[in-house]
Design a protein around this motif. Sequence first.
Motif, PDB file in Angstrom:
ATOM      1  N   SER A   1      13.703 -16.905  15.343  1.00 42.52           N
ATOM      2  CA  SER A   1      12.329 -16.436  15.146  1.00 42.52           C
ATOM      3  C   SER A   1      11.435 -16.703  16.347  1.00 42.52           C
ATOM      4  O   SER A   1      10.318 -16.191  16.424  1.00 42.52           O
ATOM      5  N   VAL A   2      11.914 -17.526  17.292  1.00 40.52           N
ATOM      6  CA  VAL A   2      11.097 -17.857  18.459  1.00 40.52           C
ATOM      7  C   VAL A   2      11.025 -16.693  19.454  1.00 40.52           C
ATOM      8  O   VAL A   2       9.978 -16.454  20.059  1.00 40.52           O
ATOM      9  N   ARG A   3      12.145 -15.994  19.610  1.00 37.59           N
ATOM     10  CA  ARG A   3      12.257 -14.925  20.624  1.00 37.59           C
ATOM     11  C   ARG A   3      11.030 -14.017  20.745  1.00 37.59           C
ATOM     12  O   ARG A   3      10.475 -13.881  21.837  1.00 37.59           O
ATOM     13  N   PRO A   4      10.621 -13.367  19.630  1.00 35.58           N
ATOM     14  CA  PRO A   4       9.492 -12.424  19.767  1.00 35.58           C
ATOM     15  C   PRO A   4       8.151 -13.091  20.097  1.00 35.58           C
ATOM     16  O   PRO A   4       7.205 -12.408  20.462  1.00 35.58           O
ATOM     17  N   LEU A   5       8.092 -14.431  19.998  1.00 37.48           N
ATOM     18  CA  LEU A   5       6.804 -15.111  20.174  1.00 37.48           C
ATOM     19  C   LEU A   5       6.569 -15.583  21.607  1.00 37.48           C
ATOM     20  O   LEU A   5       5.465 -15.998  21.950  1.00 37.48           O
ATOM     21  N   VAL A   6       7.636 -15.549  22.445  1.00 35.69           N
ATOM     22  CA  VAL A   6       7.515 -16.094  23.800  1.00 35.69           C
ATOM     23  C   VAL A   6       7.885 -15.060  24.858  1.00 35.69           C
ATOM     24  O   VAL A   6       8.621 -14.110  24.584  1.00 35.69           O
ATOM     25  N   LYS A   7       7.374 -15.279  26.072  1.00 37.59           N
ATOM     26  CA  LYS A   7       7.711 -14.392  27.205  1.00 37.59           C
ATOM     27  C   LYS A   7       9.171 -14.543  27.543  1.00 37.59           C
ATOM     28  O   LYS A   7       9.896 -13.576  27.678  1.00 37.59           O
ATOM     29  N   GLU A   8       9.599 -15.806  27.740  1.00 45.25           N
ATOM     30  CA  GLU A   8      11.025 -16.039  27.978  1.00 45.25           C
ATOM     31  C   GLU A   8      11.418 -17.431  27.506  1.00 45.25           C
ATOM     32  O   GLU A   8      10.584 -18.328  27.408  1.00 45.25           O
ATOM     33  N   LEU A   9      12.700 -17.558  27.206  1.00 45.94           N
ATOM     34  CA  LEU A   9      13.248 -18.845  26.785  1.00 45.94           C
ATOM     35  C   LEU A   9      14.130 -19.353  27.911  1.00 45.94           C
ATOM     36  O   LEU A   9      15.204 -18.801  28.146  1.00 45.94           O
ATOM     37  N   ASN A  10      13.683 -20.369  28.641  1.00 47.32           N
ATOM     38  CA  ASN A  10      14.545 -20.863  29.713  1.00 47.32           C
ATOM     39  C   ASN A  10      15.642 -21.768  29.152  1.00 47.32           C
ATOM     40  O   ASN A  10      15.646 -22.109  27.961  1.00 47.32           O
ATOM     41  N   GLU A  11      16.574 -22.166  30.008  1.00 48.58           N
ATOM     42  CA  GLU A  11      17.724 -22.973  29.561  1.00 48.58           C
ATOM     43  C   GLU A  11      17.259 -24.295  28.956  1.00 48.58           C
ATOM     44  O   GLU A  11      17.829 -24.793  27.991  1.00 48.58           O
ATOM     45  N   THR A  12      16.219 -24.867  29.556  1.00 47.21           N
ATOM     46  CA  THR A  12      15.711 -26.153  29.064  1.00 47.21           C
ATOM     47  C   THR A  12      15.231 -26.012  27.623  1.00 47.21           C
ATOM     48  O   THR A  12      15.565 -26.836  26.765  1.00 47.21           O
ATOM     49  N   ALA A  13      14.472 -24.958  27.361  1.00 46.40           N
ATOM     50  CA  ALA A  13      13.969 -24.740  26.003  1.00 46.40           C
ATOM     51  C   ALA A  13      15.117 -24.559  25.016  1.00 46.40           C
ATOM     52  O   ALA A  13      15.093 -25.114  23.907  1.00 46.40           O
ATOM     53  N   LYS A  14      16.136 -23.835  25.441  1.00 41.41           N
ATOM     54  CA  LYS A  14      17.296 -23.612  24.551  1.00 41.41           C
ATOM     55  C   LYS A  14      18.001 -24.926  24.236  1.00 41.41           C
ATOM     56  O   LYS A  14      18.363 -25.184  23.093  1.00 41.41           O
ATOM     57  N   LYS A  15      18.171 -25.748  25.273  1.00 43.39           N
ATOM     58  CA  LYS A  15      18.839 -27.033  25.061  1.00 43.39           C
ATOM     59  C   LYS A  15      18.010 -27.932  24.134  1.00 43.39           C
ATOM     60  O   LYS A  15      18.551 -28.633  23.282  1.00 43.39           O
ATOM     61  N   LEU A  16      16.701 -27.893  24.320  1.00 45.66           N
ATOM     62  CA  LEU A  16      15.823 -28.743  23.491  1.00 45.66           C
ATOM     63  C   LEU A  16      15.857 -28.301  22.028  1.00 45.66           C
ATOM     64  O   LEU A  16      15.923 -29.133  21.118  1.00 45.66           O
ATOM     65  N   MET A  17      15.826 -26.988  21.816  1.00 46.50           N
ATOM     66  CA  MET A  17      15.896 -26.487  20.434  1.00 46.50           C
ATOM     67  C   MET A  17      17.201 -26.911  19.779  1.00 46.50           C
ATOM     68  O   MET A  17      17.223 -27.339  18.631  1.00 46.50           O
ATOM     69  N   ALA A  18      18.296 -26.766  20.557  1.00 48.99           N
ATOM     70  CA  ALA A  18      19.609 -27.119  20.001  1.00 48.99           C
ATOM     71  C   ALA A  18      19.660 -28.605  19.640  1.00 48.99           C
ATOM     72  O   ALA A  18      20.239 -28.995  18.634  1.00 48.99           O
ATOM     73  N   ALA A  19      19.016 -29.424  20.469  1.00 48.39           N
ATOM     74  CA  ALA A  19      19.086 -30.874  20.241  1.00 48.39           C
ATOM     75  C   ALA A  19      18.142 -31.345  19.137  1.00 48.39           C
ATOM     76  O   ALA A  19      18.494 -32.229  18.362  1.00 48.39           O
ATOM     77  N   PHE A  20      16.946 -30.778  19.046  1.00 46.48           N
ATOM     78  CA  PHE A  20      15.904 -31.404  18.212  1.00 46.48           C
ATOM     79  C   PHE A  20      15.369 -30.553  17.064  1.00 46.48           C
ATOM     80  O   PHE A  20      14.471 -30.986  16.342  1.00 46.48           O
ATOM     81  N   TRP A  21      15.879 -29.345  16.895  1.00 46.16           N
ATOM     82  CA  TRP A  21      15.438 -28.518  15.772  1.00 46.16           C
ATOM     83  C   TRP A  21      16.533 -28.386  14.740  1.00 46.16           C
ATOM     84  O   TRP A  21      17.696 -28.262  15.135  1.00 46.16           O
ATOM     85  N   PRO A  22      16.219 -28.342  13.461  1.00 49.35           N
ATOM     86  CA  PRO A  22      14.886 -28.611  12.951  1.00 49.35           C
ATOM     87  C   PRO A  22      14.527 -30.085  13.128  1.00 49.35           C
ATOM     88  O   PRO A  22      15.411 -30.935  13.037  1.00 49.35           O
ATOM     89  N   GLY A  23      13.240 -30.369  13.389  1.00 45.42           N
ATOM     90  CA  GLY A  23      12.856 -31.758  13.579  1.00 45.42           C
ATOM     91  C   GLY A  23      11.426 -31.927  14.050  1.00 45.42           C
ATOM     92  O   GLY A  23      10.708 -30.946  14.253  1.00 45.42           O
TER      93      GLY A  23
END
Length: 352
Positions: free
Chosen positions: A71-93
């Motif tokens: 659901s994040v994709r349409p809300l942001v300009k781009e998802l960099n690698e850092t953001a992807k890694k952070l989501m994988a590590a800490f979401w949901p949370g």
Amino acid sequence: MNTEIVKNLTPQDIKRMGTLLREGELVAIPTETVYGLGANGLMPEAMDKIYMAKGRPSDNPLILHVADEESVRPLVKELNETAKKLMAAFWPGPFTMTLEKSELVPNRATGGLNKVALRCPDHALTRAIIKAAGVPIAAPSANISGRPSPTSAEGVYDDMKGKIAAIVDDGPSRVGIESTVVEVLDDEVIILRPGAVTAEMLAEIVSVVRYDKAIQDINEAPKAPGMKYKHYAPKAPLTAYIGEKTPQSMARDLRVYLQENRDTVGVFCSQETATYLQEHLSHEEWGRCHVYSFGRRGDIEAMAMSFYEALLQFDKEQVGKSLAEGTKDKGLGVALMNRMDKATAHQIIDVD
Ligand code: TXA
Ligand code: MG
């Protein structure tokens, strides 16, 4: 407006809460951190209602809550690698990140900033409600601006009764203080608000972890607009104590206060400190202390979980002053002491 309190939700209730939100009503929702005041995050008029109900300055941006990573994709300009890694590590949370927003996100959600704050809460019921709504849900803590964040449906009701359509009651919040907020750069994050996802945890995922200067230096202008306001404040003045001599110092200060004043005092402390105080105060003095014990000394998770709850209880008991046992700031202690620093207006005494 009649504020409905909904417990033990059926699938129909979940759908109905989703519909209320999508159509622009305010619904308070439980999360693992604190209760949130939810509104349709794509509808400016719905978010206006949040600012009105909270009495919140409108330059203070909101967090958009999503049900899943997609659901994040349409809300942001781009998802960099850092953001992807952070989501994988800490979401949901209890983790919120700010990223450059897409056109879809109204300026009302970001207080005019070009970055939007996003979080996927670790709360299955609330994720189901967000899914049912079919839109991201803007949700600040469900308190009147400047008051402690509620960690129970009763706490929400005290501040929001008559102002919102419904409160979803799912018992006490597990974490008790608001999520970690970070700004995401390339392989670097800046902590704008400390929370249960600690700097140590972030450092395992990204190379550079920094704190926004305003978190350490009270004279710096913070990047998270919300951090500049007087926050989390109980009605009566609060002083916090850290260090080995906390029980002794609390006992001495309590005795002085209780002799000079005729009202009661709130005390947030460990079981060990409570025992010490009971043994060292007179029966009459002890009787005028409203003691909220969080559990064993140094149990930071228990302290974080009950701190706001204790402050709200002291408000209800109309104490003249309160004292709180703090902790040295490591790990989750950084987040807790950040909130205590605000709640005490910087009255933290180190009695080591
Ligand atoms: O745990 C939480 O985060 C809770 C629950 C309900 O999810 N929500 C919460 O929201 O604490 P709120 O609105 O009380 O706090 C959001 C914080 C504020 O300090 C705000 O200034 C900051 O996040 N923030 C939001 N969007 C931002 C942005 N684009 N840039 C910088 N800071 C932002
Ligand atoms: Mg808040």
